[in-house]
Design an enzyme around this catalytic site. Structure first.
Site: not given
Ligand code: LLP
Length: 441
Positions: A299, A367
């Site tokens: 992110r 919907c």
């Molecule tokens: N590394 C691993 C092992 C992960 O599982 C994830 C994210 C990341 C790195 C990266 O995380 P970030 O820096 O993007 O937070 N769908 C949710 C977020 C799920 C993240 C899953 N794993 C949302 O929309 O906020």
């Protein structure tokens, strides 16, 4: 309420005003919307580079090796994967298809890491055949499963073990917590599985245990949980007689989505300095050679680079005075408000500094009553066909999008000053086969 001025810190760095209209990388958004239709997703090259550089410049504090590995699940397409590879980043993939995409995009296999709590045999085989940097093994079961595959293929698998430290992070949505001992991910320190995993991997001639990994969750704004988890990880390694050559604190650094969250947001330097200091001091204390630190932001790199561009359709006032503004996307391209109660801002392209006058709900066209992109935002009066931008749309929107109501996934563009490139064409079901039944195919 969102105006351009309030939203500037969460908009792409190239966003600006021209003739009173919002523009990105010098592009007139109405022109792009007419050419590519809406909903349209735009990624700003300058912002992605800005985010990458903001981390790179901080690693000067670490005397050992380090790597930035993009978490592909945030958003991945062939075009975007190529941009990430060109920037010299590694990639963390979480499925067979993400792995195949990384290969096709030209990543050096030495920079690829495979994650997942239930990896398919095909993904593990491809990872071994292609010789990626590390397979991040998630369970005792997977140690055995991977051993079978590695011995069958006659290839030693370089692995990391994903360790679950048994930590919950304050103010993180339960669906985004991954470090608690009841998590489906990883080998738990608390019940002793992590120790067993390390011993089992060390004794296995088909596995080369080069590193340990944790991922605590997402939208984390404090360095302390990372430092604490890393200390725990290194103590665990010491107890088990392992000196990890590589250490990964995962990803998860937070990103503000609305101006109101800016105050609580902390700079990314809090993350990197906490990680580097913890690893450096814990290793130095033990006279161990410093490991390579691999961070996995998804992110933080992609979210701010992306915006979603929608067109307003129906509007109405309800009896209690609420103003409903329906746009031509919603739940199908952005399930985050429905899944996590995620908040977003909205800026009108032709009236970006307009003061909000009406308490409004910005809803999608699907919907489902939960298809509310933004609840309770102050908006000016808008009209059918006005264009609206929602910032911070670059992560976990399209990668979690669906075909609900037979929606087609939007077109995605990459913007550089004066230059646009299609990263992903708008989905065309009549071409891609999902309008064809099995007997017609
Ligand atoms: N590394 C691993 C092992 C992960 O599982 C994830 C994210 C990341 C790195 C990266 O995380 P970030 O820096 O993007 O937070 N769908 C949710 C977020 C799920 C993240 C899953 N794993 C949302 O929309 O906020």
């Amino acid at each position: 309420m969102s105006t351009f001025t309030e939203c500037q810190p969460i908009l792409p760095v190239s966003a600006g005003l021209k003739n009173g209209k919002l523009q990105i990388a010098g592009f007139d958004l109405e022109t792009l919307a007419l050419k590519y239709d809406t909903p349209l997703y735009l990624y700003d090259g300058a912002t992605l580079r800005h985010q990458v550089e903001s981390i790179r410049s901080l690693f000067g504090c670490y005397p050992g090796e380090w790597e930035i590995t993009y978490a592909g699940k945030a958003y991945f397409s062939l075009g975007f994967a190529r941009k990430i590879a060109e920037l010299g980043l590694g990639v963390d993939v979480a499925s067979l298809r993400e792995l195949m995409m990384a290969k096709r995009a030209g990543f050096d296999p030495e920079r690829v890491h495979l994650h997942g709590n239930n990896k398919s045999p095909e993904a593990l085989e491809l990872a071994l055949e292609w010789g990626i940097h590390s397979i991040v093994v998630d369970s005792l079961d997977e140690i055995d499963f991977l051993t079978e595959i590695a011995s069958r293929l006659g290839k030693v698998a370089r692995i990391w073990l994903r360790i679950t430290p048994g930590m919950e992070i304050d103010n993180v949505h339960p669906y985004m917590q991954t470090g608690s001992s009841s998590s489906k991910f990883g080998l738990s320190v608390i019940d002793g599985t992590a120790s067993k995993g390390i011993q089992r991997a060390k004794a296995n001639r088909w596995l080369d245990l080069s590193g340990l990994h944790i991922h605590l969750g997402s939208q984390i704004y404090f360095g302390d949980p990372y430092a604490n988890a890393l200390r725990m990880l290194i103590e665990l390694a010491e107890r088990e007689g392992l000196v990890p050559r590589e250490i990964s604190p995962g990803g998860g650094w937070g990103q503000p989505y609305v101006p109101e969250q800016l105050k609580a947001a902390r700079p990314v330097s809090d993350w990197i300095s906490a990680v580097c200091a913890a690893v450096n001091s814990e290793y130095s204390k033990r006279n161990w050679p410093l490991p390579k630190i691999v961070i996995e932001p998804g992110r933080y790199l992609a979210a701010r680079a992306g915006v979603a561009l929608y067109r307003v359709g129906t509007t109405k006032f309800t009896a209690d005075g609420t103003y409903f503004i329906a746009v031509d996307g919603g739940l199908a391209d952005n399930p985050r408000p429905a899944l996590y109660g995620a908040q977003y801002a909205a800026i009108m392209v032709n009236n970006p500094e307009a003061e909000g006058r009406f308490s409004s709900h910005i809803v999608g066209k699907f919907c489902e009553s939960g298809d509310e992109l933004i609840k309770g935002i102050m908006m000016p009066m808008v009209q059918r066909s006005d264009l609206m931008v929602t910032p911070v749309a670059g992560a976990y929107q399209l990668s979690m999008s669906s075909n609900y109501n037979m929606a087609t996934r939007p077109c995605v563009l990459w913007l550089e000053e004066g230059q646009e490139e299609i990263l992903q064409k708008r989905e065309r079901p009549e071409l891609e086969g999902w309008w064809v039944s099995a007997d017609e195919a």
